[in-house]
Design an enzyme around this catalytic site. Structure first.
Site, PDB file in Angstrom:
ATOM      1  N   GLU A   1       0.754  -1.400   0.082  1.00  8.26           N
ATOM      2  CA  GLU A   1       0.086   0.115   0.059  1.00  8.26           C
ATOM      3  C   GLU A   1       0.920   1.190  -0.284  1.00  8.26           C
ATOM      4  O   GLU A   1       0.553   2.147  -0.606  1.00  8.26           O
ATOM      5  CB  GLU A   1      -1.152   0.014   1.256  1.00  8.26           C
TER       6      GLU A   1
ATOM      7  N   HIS B   1       1.656   2.127  -3.226  1.00  2.17           N
ATOM      8  CA  HIS B   1       0.578   3.091  -4.017  1.00  2.17           C
ATOM      9  C   HIS B   1       1.210   4.602  -3.693  1.00  2.17           C
ATOM     10  O   HIS B   1       0.671   5.476  -4.452  1.00  2.17           O
ATOM     11  CB  HIS B   1      -0.604   2.826  -3.572  1.00  2.17           C
TER      12      HIS B   1
ATOM     13  N   HIS C   1       1.970   7.808  -6.179  1.00  2.24           N
ATOM     14  CA  HIS C   1       1.198   9.007  -6.080  1.00  2.24           C
ATOM     15  C   HIS C   1       2.161  10.287  -5.888  1.00  2.24           C
ATOM     16  O   HIS C   1       1.986  11.177  -6.903  1.00  2.24           O
ATOM     17  CB  HIS C   1       0.060   9.006  -5.164  1.00  2.24           C
TER      18      HIS C   1
HETATM   19 ZN   LIG Z   1      -2.546  -2.409  -4.496  1.00  3.47          ZN
END
Ligand SMILES: [Zn+2]
Length: 195
Positions: A101, A104, A108
């Site tokens: 996570e 991600h 970003h």
């Molecule tokens: Zn993912």
């Protein structure tokens, strides 16, 4: 007519089987590595915060969320939500999910283009996928199976709407692999796990 087109049914069936297989793999891996303890004494939330800091990201919040495998990063609010079994756990599985996570969040922060496209595409796929079934049912009721013109046209419109979810899936694959790759690199280079 496409309702009875064997290729159409084959693609539909293969997609469903693939999806079920993938879900089973994720659950199986989580159960397996959930039994393997790590030595650092850190929890999934600790690891997420540390890796964020390692990458110079200070504006992402880490918070718990209810449910199992509900972990996700929300780019709109810059919030990393870890499911309760991950947030407070010291298992290998928790580290893996937390690091993924964070991957991600790093995407970003670095402006990874496919992540932006995927986020923008979510409402399109939700709407398209949601309407598609009604359109396909309407096509069937209006004689699509008998080859009526209106039924036939509606059937293709329904497939086009459903394709928005397929596009979402196809974009999701590279985004997920990239996040996992970033996670593995940081977990190893940061010394959070050994080989
Ligand atoms: Zn993912």
């Amino acid at each position: 007519m496409i309702f009875f087109d064997p290729f159409y049914l084959l693609v539909l069936g293969a997609g469903m089987l693939l999806s079920l297989w993938a879900q089973a793999r994720v659950k199986g891996a989580f159960a397996k590595y959930g039994r393997i303890a790590t030595r650092s004494g850190m929890t999934g939330a600790d690891v997420a915060r540390r890796i964020l800091a390692d990458n110079g990201i200070s504006d992402v919040r880490v918070e718990p969320v209810a449910g199992r495998l509900t972990d996700h990063y929300d780019p709109r609010t810059k919030t990393l939500r870890l499911s309760e079994p991950v947030f407070g756990s010291r298992s290998m599985a928790a580290f893996g999910v937390a690091a993924h996570e964070v991957g991600h969040a790093i995407q970003h922060a670095k402006g990874y283009a496919l992540l932006g496209f995927r986020s923008a595409w979510v409402p399109v796929a939700n709407t398209g996928g949601g309407i598609s079934m009604f359109v396909i049912i309407a096509a069937f009721l209006l004689g699509g199976a008998q080859g009526s013109a209106i039924g036939n046209t509606l059937a293709w419109v329904g497939i086009g709407l459903f394709a928005t979810t397929t596009i979402f899936t196809l974009v999701t694959l590279p985004v997920e692999f990239d996040a996992s790759h970033r996670a593995l690199v940081t977990l190893e280079s940061g010394g959070y796990v050994t080989q």
